[in-house]
Design a protein around this motif. Sequence first.
Motif, PDB file in Angstrom:
ATOM      1  N   MET A 164       0.449  -1.469  -0.222  1.00 54.74           N
ATOM      2  CA  MET A 164       0.382   0.012  -0.030  1.00 54.74           C
ATOM      3  C   MET A 164       0.923   1.598  -0.080  1.00 54.74           C
ATOM      4  O   MET A 164       0.226   2.146  -0.331  1.00 54.74           O
ATOM      5  N   VAL A 165       2.601   1.228   0.883  1.00 55.33           N
ATOM      6  CA  VAL A 165       2.888   2.598   0.425  1.00 55.33           C
ATOM      7  C   VAL A 165       3.579   2.394  -0.694  1.00 55.33           C
ATOM      8  O   VAL A 165       3.350   3.997  -1.200  1.00 55.33           O
ATOM      9  N   PHE A 166       4.026   1.644  -1.700  1.00 57.99           N
ATOM     10  CA  PHE A 166       4.158   1.669  -2.676  1.00 57.99           C
ATOM     11  C   PHE A 166       3.587   1.874  -3.766  1.00 57.99           C
ATOM     12  O   PHE A 166       3.552   2.518  -4.729  1.00 57.99           O
ATOM     13  N   LEU A 167       2.289   2.127  -3.568  1.00 61.57           N
ATOM     14  CA  LEU A 167       1.091   1.792  -4.574  1.00 61.57           C
ATOM     15  C   LEU A 167       1.313   3.541  -4.413  1.00 61.57           C
ATOM     16  O   LEU A 167       0.762   4.268  -5.369  1.00 61.57           O
ATOM     17  N   GLY A 168       0.957   3.801  -3.182  1.00 64.19           N
ATOM     18  CA  GLY A 168       0.881   5.865  -3.056  1.00 64.19           C
ATOM     19  C   GLY A 168       1.815   6.290  -3.267  1.00 64.19           C
ATOM     20  O   GLY A 168       2.065   7.477  -3.257  1.00 64.19           O
ATOM     21  N   ASN A 169       3.492   5.784  -3.262  1.00 67.15           N
ATOM     22  CA  ASN A 169       4.696   6.534  -3.266  1.00 67.15           C
ATOM     23  C   ASN A 169       4.605   6.602  -4.811  1.00 67.15           C
ATOM     24  O   ASN A 169       5.122   7.578  -5.249  1.00 67.15           O
ATOM     25  N   PHE A 170       4.104   5.561  -5.291  1.00 62.65           N
ATOM     26  CA  PHE A 170       4.356   5.336  -6.990  1.00 62.65           C
ATOM     27  C   PHE A 170       3.280   6.869  -7.822  1.00 62.65           C
ATOM     28  O   PHE A 170       4.447   7.266  -8.781  1.00 62.65           O
ATOM     29  N   GLY A 171       2.913   7.665  -6.959  1.00 65.65           N
ATOM     30  CA  GLY A 171       2.799   9.150  -8.360  1.00 65.65           C
ATOM     31  C   GLY A 171       4.229  10.088  -7.693  1.00 65.65           C
ATOM     32  O   GLY A 171       3.930  10.784  -8.256  1.00 65.65           O
ATOM     33  N   LEU A 172       4.683   9.705  -7.025  1.00 66.48           N
ATOM     34  CA  LEU A 172       5.375  10.853  -6.011  1.00 66.48           C
ATOM     35  C   LEU A 172       6.776  10.585  -6.820  1.00 66.48           C
ATOM     36  O   LEU A 172       7.392  11.614  -6.213  1.00 66.48           O
ATOM     37  N   LEU A 173       6.746   9.502  -7.879  1.00 64.98           N
ATOM     38  CA  LEU A 173       7.892   9.327  -8.470  1.00 64.98           C
ATOM     39  C   LEU A 173       7.510  10.589  -9.396  1.00 64.98           C
ATOM     40  O   LEU A 173       9.119  11.151 -10.347  1.00 64.98           O
ATOM     41  N   SER A 174       6.180  11.818  -9.447  1.00 60.63           N
ATOM     42  CA  SER A 174       6.130  12.645 -10.606  1.00 60.63           C
ATOM     43  C   SER A 174       6.918  14.371  -9.886  1.00 60.63           C
ATOM     44  O   SER A 174       7.340  15.062 -10.245  1.00 60.63           O
ATOM     45  N   THR A 175       6.686  14.108  -8.387  1.00 66.27           N
ATOM     46  CA  THR A 175       7.616  14.902  -7.717  1.00 66.27           C
ATOM     47  C   THR A 175       9.110  15.083  -8.082  1.00 66.27           C
ATOM     48  O   THR A 175      10.121  16.085  -8.329  1.00 66.27           O
ATOM     49  N   GLY A 176      10.069  13.902  -9.037  1.00 65.48           N
ATOM     50  CA  GLY A 176      11.711  13.543  -9.037  1.00 65.48           C
ATOM     51  C   GLY A 176      11.966  14.263 -10.217  1.00 65.48           C
ATOM     52  O   GLY A 176      12.068  14.497 -10.876  1.00 65.48           O
ATOM     53  N   MET A 177      10.857  13.604 -11.382  1.00 64.81           N
ATOM     54  CA  MET A 177      10.140  14.231 -12.675  1.00 64.81           C
ATOM     55  C   MET A 177      10.168  15.909 -12.435  1.00 64.81           C
ATOM     56  O   MET A 177      11.226  16.269 -13.782  1.00 64.81           O
ATOM     57  N   ALA A 178       9.537  15.915 -12.172  1.00 61.40           N
ATOM     58  CA  ALA A 178       9.338  17.274 -11.926  1.00 61.40           C
ATOM     59  C   ALA A 178      10.551  18.536 -12.142  1.00 61.40           C
ATOM     60  O   ALA A 178      10.422  20.092 -12.303  1.00 61.40           O
ATOM     61  N   LEU A 179      11.218  18.455 -10.596  1.00 60.80           N
ATOM     62  CA  LEU A 179      12.189  18.438 -10.689  1.00 60.80           C
ATOM     63  C   LEU A 179      13.470  18.914 -11.392  1.00 60.80           C
ATOM     64  O   LEU A 179      14.363  19.601 -11.731  1.00 60.80           O
ATOM     65  N   GLY A 180      13.351  18.058 -12.063  1.00 59.01           N
ATOM     66  CA  GLY A 180      14.565  17.240 -12.823  1.00 59.01           C
ATOM     67  C   GLY A 180      14.101  17.258 -14.264  1.00 59.01           C
ATOM     68  O   GLY A 180      15.136  17.728 -15.240  1.00 59.01           O
ATOM     69  N   MET A 181      12.643  17.908 -14.679  1.00 55.15           N
ATOM     70  CA  MET A 181      12.986  18.089 -15.898  1.00 55.15           C
ATOM     71  C   MET A 181      13.095  19.646 -17.111  1.00 55.15           C
ATOM     72  O   MET A 181      13.986  19.523 -17.825  1.00 55.15           O
ATOM     73  N   PRO A 182      13.817  20.648 -15.935  1.00 58.17           N
ATOM     74  CA  PRO A 182      14.234  21.541 -16.567  1.00 58.17           C
ATOM     75  C   PRO A 182      15.664  21.944 -17.071  1.00 58.17           C
ATOM     76  O   PRO A 182      16.259  21.869 -18.244  1.00 58.17           O
ATOM     77  N   THR A 183      16.590  20.631 -16.360  1.00 59.54           N
ATOM     78  CA  THR A 183      17.756  20.232 -16.625  1.00 59.54           C
ATOM     79  C   THR A 183      17.383  19.450 -18.171  1.00 59.54           C
ATOM     80  O   THR A 183      18.799  19.541 -18.822  1.00 59.54           O
ATOM     81  N   VAL A 184      16.503  18.644 -18.628  1.00 61.53           N
ATOM     82  CA  VAL A 184      16.851  17.706 -19.461  1.00 61.53           C
ATOM     83  C   VAL A 184      15.447  18.223 -21.023  1.00 61.53           C
ATOM     84  O   VAL A 184      16.342  17.684 -21.439  1.00 61.53           O
ATOM     85  N   THR A 185      14.943  19.428 -20.320  1.00 63.42           N
ATOM     86  CA  THR A 185      14.620  20.046 -21.538  1.00 63.42           C
ATOM     87  C   THR A 185      14.946  21.519 -22.013  1.00 63.42           C
ATOM     88  O   THR A 185      14.710  21.733 -22.904  1.00 63.42           O
ATOM     89  N   MET A 186      16.237  22.399 -21.022  1.00 62.25           N
ATOM     90  CA  MET A 186      16.442  23.803 -20.613  1.00 62.25           C
ATOM     91  C   MET A 186      17.388  23.483 -22.387  1.00 62.25           C
ATOM     92  O   MET A 186      16.633  24.797 -22.929  1.00 62.25           O
ATOM     93  N   ARG A 187      17.672  22.782 -22.737  1.00 64.15           N
ATOM     94  CA  ARG A 187      18.695  23.234 -24.072  1.00 64.15           C
ATOM     95  C   ARG A 187      18.671  22.928 -25.270  1.00 64.15           C
ATOM     96  O   ARG A 187      18.057  24.145 -25.943  1.00 64.15           O
ATOM     97  N   GLN A 188      16.684  22.731 -25.574  1.00 65.44           N
ATOM     98  CA  GLN A 188      16.508  22.831 -26.895  1.00 65.44           C
ATOM     99  C   GLN A 188      15.262  24.133 -26.513  1.00 65.44           C
ATOM    100  O   GLN A 188      14.212  24.552 -27.167  1.00 65.44           O
ATOM    101  N   LEU A 189      14.700  24.233 -25.093  1.00 65.89           N
ATOM    102  CA  LEU A 189      13.636  25.509 -24.987  1.00 65.89           C
ATOM    103  C   LEU A 189      14.907  26.758 -25.598  1.00 65.89           C
ATOM    104  O   LEU A 189      13.426  27.694 -25.912  1.00 65.89           O
ATOM    105  N   THR A 190      15.654  26.675 -24.665  1.00 67.04           N
ATOM    106  CA  THR A 190      16.128  27.630 -24.692  1.00 67.04           C
ATOM    107  C   THR A 190      16.677  27.751 -26.577  1.00 67.04           C
ATOM    108  O   THR A 190      17.693  29.002 -26.731  1.00 67.04           O
ATOM    109  N   ASP A 191      17.116  26.741 -27.043  1.00 59.45           N
ATOM    110  CA  ASP A 191      17.728  26.858 -28.764  1.00 59.45           C
ATOM    111  C   ASP A 191      17.321  27.857 -30.021  1.00 59.45           C
ATOM    112  O   ASP A 191      15.682  27.501 -29.933  1.00 59.45           O
TER     113      ASP A 191
END
Length: 433
Positions: free
Chosen positions: A50-77
């Motif tokens: 049950m804790v795993f199921l609840g935490n499954f959605g929290l990966l999106s928090t980490g994805m949101a944190l790291g999103m700028p670092t992987v998209t900034m190069r294209q977004l500012t090109d």
Amino acid sequence: MAEPSSSKSDELQPLITKNGRTPQIYAGPNTTTNIPLGEQSLAVRRQTLMVFLGNFGLLSTGMALGMPTVTMRQLTDPNELVHLSESQASWFASINTLSCPLGGLVSGILLDKFGRKCTLIVLNVIALFAWLLMAFAVEDDADVVFIQLLISRFFIGVTMGMSIAPVGVYSAEISLPRIRGRLILGSSISTATGILVIYLLGYFIRKDWQLIAILCCAYQFLALRCVIPMPESPSWLVSKGRIAEAKQALNYFRGLEKSSEITNAEVQAEFDLLQKSIQLVDGVKKPPFLECLRQPEVYKPLLILMGLFAFQQLTGIFVVIVYAVQISQEAGVNIDPFMSAIFVGLGLVVTTCIMPVILERWGRRRSGLVSALGMCVCMCFLVGQSWISLLRSIPYLSVLAIIAFIVLSTFGLNTLPFFMICELFPQKVRGAA
């Protein structure tokens, strides 16, 4: 010799006579050793799932944190049809920090009013909306795209603030103290895994930030589905007077049949203690949160945690995570900067996974001191490489300093506040605090 006082004593007596000693336990065919029901294998599997199921959605928090670092190069090109200016890119990367406190306040209200499960559902719905807005941003007008991206990142920040407490509080309330630590740290592990996942997506998909957002949407929908089968926390159900549902949930989390009646004496004793701690037996209403703030057991841990979170932010942990690729480039890292970011994410995940062992052996205070001192040394090396020729001659020093900084932050300042937020506050103020 006194007569045995129960049928259980009658069953134990032959064993005592035959072996010459009293056996450790005798509790029937479905139990094994002197382990409480909540720490036996079936109960632990249910709690972990049950804790795993609840935490499954929290990966999106980490994805949101790291999103700028992987998209900034294209977004500012400037060669892209639609691209952001330097100022717009900075807003894209950081606006989530403005809405994050709002998410924390919303989370506190939802946790108390509507429960832990409902809070997770709302969190996943908002995150899904945010990722959809980013994935289907209009491509022919830079200003419109910028506004959509800002709105998306704003709501992502709300979900980041909301994600701090729900699963940790849920983990603390469904488990017994012996396994509570590893379950609570699941939230930090999920966030770290999300950072690693987004870095991997950025490594393999470097020229299509919308495809990355679409993949995040698909993941978020799956995460929302995972929350549905989770039982509500027994503590919250008892606090709302939903006794039958609370008994069902407690039976389930202790490895018993999911029934509205408790037939096990151990579980009944735990349920009675739970009722007493929430003060429903005597019909005492929960005092307002502002009134509770005057009590030392509330304001002292609140001040401690606010201090820890302040240091966590001011040390720049999340700046390194958000700009891992860009920092690697400016620090003169000789390897692929996206690969450097992956190493950062991998170090974060591995260290977070071993945190329960570290906290058990070192304790909270020593972990925090080692973390803060080690991070200071790593930043000194990173900065010193620009000033001291001897340090510039050491190969890969900059990337090692960045990775070590993230790893050492995980020993304390990055994970410790999230861990302690779920174990310091009394039940009556846990959601709001």
